[in-house]
Design a protein around this motif. Sequence first.
Motif, PDB file in Angstrom:
ATOM      1  N   ARG A  91      -4.109  17.413   0.690  1.00  0.00           N
ATOM      2  CA  ARG A  91      -4.273  18.247   1.876  1.00  0.00           C
ATOM      3  C   ARG A  91      -4.790  19.634   1.502  1.00  0.00           C
ATOM      4  NH1 ARG A  91      -4.984  14.396   4.568  1.00  0.00           N
ATOM      5  NH2 ARG A  91      -3.288  13.057   5.163  1.00  0.00           N
ATOM      6  N   ILE A  92      -5.845  20.046   2.179  1.00  0.00           N
ATOM      7  CA  ILE A  92      -6.463  21.343   1.921  1.00  0.00           C
ATOM      8  C   ILE A  92      -5.498  22.471   2.273  1.00  0.00           C
ATOM      9  CG2 ILE A  92      -8.364  22.879   2.573  1.00  0.00           C
ATOM     10  CD1 ILE A  92     -10.016  20.285   3.067  1.00  0.00           C
ATOM     11  N   ALA A  93      -4.703  22.294   3.325  1.00  0.00           N
ATOM     12  CA  ALA A  93      -3.747  23.325   3.734  1.00  0.00           C
ATOM     13  C   ALA A  93      -2.691  23.568   2.665  1.00  0.00           C
ATOM     14  CB  ALA A  93      -3.075  22.931   5.044  1.00  0.00           C
ATOM     15  N   GLU A  94      -2.441  22.580   1.838  1.00  0.00           N
ATOM     16  CA  GLU A  94      -1.429  22.690   0.786  1.00  0.00           C
ATOM     17  C   GLU A  94      -2.032  23.116  -0.558  1.00  0.00           C
ATOM     18  OE1 GLU A  94       1.894  22.172   1.313  1.00  0.00           O
ATOM     19  OE2 GLU A  94       1.422  21.871   3.425  1.00  0.00           O
TER      20      GLU A  94
ATOM     21  N   MET B 198       0.855  -1.172   0.000  1.00  0.00           N
ATOM     22  CA  MET B 198       0.000   0.000   0.000  1.00  0.00           C
ATOM     23  C   MET B 198       0.902   1.235   0.000  1.00  0.00           C
ATOM     24  SD  MET B 198      -2.989   1.186   2.650  1.00  0.00           S
ATOM     25  CE  MET B 198      -4.109  -0.066   2.111  1.00  0.00           C
ATOM     26  N   ALA B 199       0.441   2.254  -0.726  1.00  0.00           N
ATOM     27  CA  ALA B 199       1.185   3.508  -0.798  1.00  0.00           C
ATOM     28  C   ALA B 199       0.196   4.670  -0.838  1.00  0.00           C
ATOM     29  CB  ALA B 199       2.075   3.537  -2.031  1.00  0.00           C
ATOM     30  N   GLU B 200       0.659   5.809  -0.337  1.00  0.00           N
ATOM     31  CA  GLU B 200      -0.157   7.021  -0.347  1.00  0.00           C
ATOM     32  C   GLU B 200       0.388   7.966  -1.408  1.00  0.00           C
ATOM     33  OE1 GLU B 200      -1.840  10.173   2.877  1.00  0.00           O
ATOM     34  OE2 GLU B 200       0.243   9.568   3.111  1.00  0.00           O
ATOM     35  N   ILE B 201      -0.495   8.470  -2.247  1.00  0.00           N
ATOM     36  CA  ILE B 201      -0.126   9.429  -3.284  1.00  0.00           C
ATOM     37  C   ILE B 201      -0.624  10.799  -2.835  1.00  0.00           C
ATOM     38  CG2 ILE B 201      -0.301  10.038  -5.724  1.00  0.00           C
ATOM     39  CD1 ILE B 201       1.038   7.293  -5.174  1.00  0.00           C
ATOM     40  N   ARG B 202       0.298  11.702  -2.552  1.00  0.00           N
ATOM     41  CA  ARG B 202      -0.042  13.048  -2.110  1.00  0.00           C
ATOM     42  C   ARG B 202      -0.267  13.928  -3.339  1.00  0.00           C
ATOM     43  NH1 ARG B 202       1.689  15.198   2.927  1.00  0.00           N
ATOM     44  NH2 ARG B 202       0.766  17.081   2.048  1.00  0.00           N
ATOM     45  N   LEU B 203      -1.515  14.123  -3.686  1.00  0.00           N
ATOM     46  CA  LEU B 203      -1.860  14.878  -4.887  1.00  0.00           C
ATOM     47  C   LEU B 203      -1.569  16.365  -4.754  1.00  0.00           C
ATOM     48  CD1 LEU B 203      -5.187  13.032  -5.674  1.00  0.00           C
ATOM     49  CD2 LEU B 203      -2.951  12.664  -6.730  1.00  0.00           C
ATOM     50  N   ASP B 204      -1.438  16.871  -3.527  1.00  0.00           N
ATOM     51  CA  ASP B 204      -1.077  18.270  -3.327  1.00  0.00           C
ATOM     52  C   ASP B 204       0.422  18.475  -3.523  1.00  0.00           C
ATOM     53  OD1 ASP B 204      -1.228  16.666  -0.860  1.00  0.00           O
ATOM     54  OD2 ASP B 204      -0.250  18.392   0.047  1.00  0.00           O
ATOM     55  N   ARG B 205       1.206  17.416  -3.431  1.00  0.00           N
ATOM     56  CA  ARG B 205       2.659  17.506  -3.573  1.00  0.00           C
ATOM     57  C   ARG B 205       3.147  17.144  -4.969  1.00  0.00           C
ATOM     58  NH1 ARG B 205       5.603  18.050   1.408  1.00  0.00           N
ATOM     59  NH2 ARG B 205       4.101  19.177   2.678  1.00  0.00           N
ATOM     60  N   CYS B 206       2.447  16.232  -5.625  1.00  0.00           N
ATOM     61  CA  CYS B 206       2.847  15.866  -6.992  1.00  0.00           C
ATOM     62  C   CYS B 206       1.698  16.237  -7.928  1.00  0.00           C
ATOM     63  CB  CYS B 206       3.201  14.382  -7.095  1.00  0.00           C
ATOM     64  SG  CYS B 206       1.919  13.252  -6.561  1.00  0.00           S
ATOM     65  N   LYS B 207       1.942  17.185  -8.764  1.00  0.00           N
ATOM     66  CA  LYS B 207       0.904  17.724  -9.653  1.00  0.00           C
ATOM     67  C   LYS B 207       0.775  16.845 -10.898  1.00  0.00           C
ATOM     68  CE  LYS B 207       0.247  21.226  -6.965  1.00  0.00           C
ATOM     69  NZ  LYS B 207      -0.866  21.276  -6.079  1.00  0.00           N
TER      70      LYS B 207
END
Length: 66
Positions: free
Chosen positions: A31-34, A1-10
């Motif tokens: 993340r809304i803050a990002e 399992m892995a998490e993809i941070r859509l706010d960090r990788c466009k």
Amino acid sequence: MAEIRLDRCKLSKEEMEEVFAADLPLVATCRIAESSLVEAEKRLALAIEAGANYVDIEMEAPKSMV
């Protein structure tokens, strides 16, 4: 399992489709803050359409996102 941070990788829509088509359980997070609320909702919806197995929504997110 892995998490993809859509706010960090466009990722583009096409890139999301490729990533979330992988034979690996993936969690989409934005993340809304990002990013803005509108952008987070848009990117998470694209991830769901692309096949994300799970979506991580912040506790602070408005109920409309749930």
